[in-house]
Design an enzyme around this catalytic site. Structure first.
Site, short mmCIF file in Angstrom:
data_model
loop_
_atom_site.label_atom_id
_atom_site.label_comp_id
_atom_site.label_asym_id
_atom_site.label_seq_id
_atom_site.Cartn_x
_atom_site.Cartn_y
_atom_site.Cartn_z
N CYS A 1 -19.75 -8.60 4.04
CA CYS A 1 -19.55 -7.15 3.73
C CYS A 1 -20.75 -6.22 4.04
CB CYS A 1 -19.13 -7.15 2.16
SG CYS A 1 -18.47 -5.56 1.96
N HIS B 1 -15.49 -11.41 0.28
CA HIS B 1 -16.62 -11.40 -0.72
C HIS B 1 -16.75 -12.79 -1.55
CE1 HIS B 1 -19.07 -7.98 -1.19
NE2 HIS B 1 -18.14 -7.26 -0.99
#
Ligand code: GLN
Length: 246
Positions: A93, A192
């Site tokens: 990310c 994530h």
């Protein structure tokens, strides 16, 4: 063998407990008689590109990325030379965005990137949030399941390879079917938090490539009993199929 890991900015890039990925790598290495020697590298620290087999960057909000970006840019040449030498990178990310050439954040700040991955990112208005499922054509169509939450729209350079194609979810930009990027042994993704616990094949790929970088020869890891991990993957994959974004 002792795999040398540089954990970049663990104090700043650790949204959704991304550091859990390191715990998975350590446990799966130990199960094969190897170990992880993890060095935290943060603001102002030096970085010797020959000293590590695996570089890890977690995710962060724009605020943390503003602090990290100029410091990471100091290491751009070192990181690119480590990549060219076959070291492994996993970036999640916010870390994924900063491993590209740059990120224009939601306030219009132009943050420099390390230029390891062939991509650029610009924040859009709507955040792309939800469960994701990918198919990795480069890995016999194995799947990766996870969760994404980003404003950034990441555009890969022409000819650059994504990490996977989106089965469910938004992916790099919410429009193309690309998610993440794979360039040599560098992997970037928006998936994530518990990425590796529920995607054990990918954890083993990173470990095998790190051991290859360390030893100079091809490494085959013996399989582990992944009954629980596979069940976790199935739960996450089903959730993505039911309610992944777009
Ligand atoms: N700040 C970045 C974005 O919103 C990355 C967010 C994150 O790491 N979750 O796109």
């Amino acid at each position: 063998m002792n795999i040398r890991v540089a954990h970049l900015y663990p104090d700043l890039l650790n949204i959704y407990a991304d550091r859990g990925n390191i715990a998975v790598l350590a446990a799966r290495a130990a199960a094969r008689g190897h170990s992880l020697d993890v060095t935290a590298v943060s603001i102002g620290d030096g970085l010797d590109p020959r000293a590590y087999d695996l570089y890890y960057l977690g995710g962060g909000q724009d605020r943390e990325q503003q602090v990290v970006a100029p410091d990471l840019a100091r290491h751009a040449a070192a990181l690119r030379s480590a990549h060219a030498d076959g070291a492994v990178f996993l970036a999640v990310c916010g870390g994924y965005q900063l491993l590209g050439r740059g990120y224009r954040d939601s306030q219009g700040n132009e943050l420099p990137g390390a230029g390891v991955l062939p991509l650029e990112t610009v924040a859009g208005e709507r955040r792309l949030i939800g469960d994701v499922l990918l198919r990795c054509g480069w890995a016999h169509d194995l799947t990766l399941a996870g969760f994404e939450n980003h404003a950034g729209r990441t555009i890969l350079d022409a000819g650059a390879e994504p990490l996977g194609s989106v089965i469910s979810g938004f992916g790099n930009d919410g429009e193309s079917d690309a998610e993440g990027c794979r360039f040599g042994r560098a992997y970037g993704t928006y998936l994530h938090g518990p990425l590796l616990p529920r995607n054990p094949w990918f954890a083993d790929r990173l470990l095998a490539e790190s051991l290859e970088h360390l030893s100079g020869h091809v490494v085959e890891l013996e399989p582990l009993d992944d009954t629980l991990e596979r069940a976790a993957h199935e739960v996450a994959a089903a959730r993505a199929r039911q309610r992944g974004g777009r």
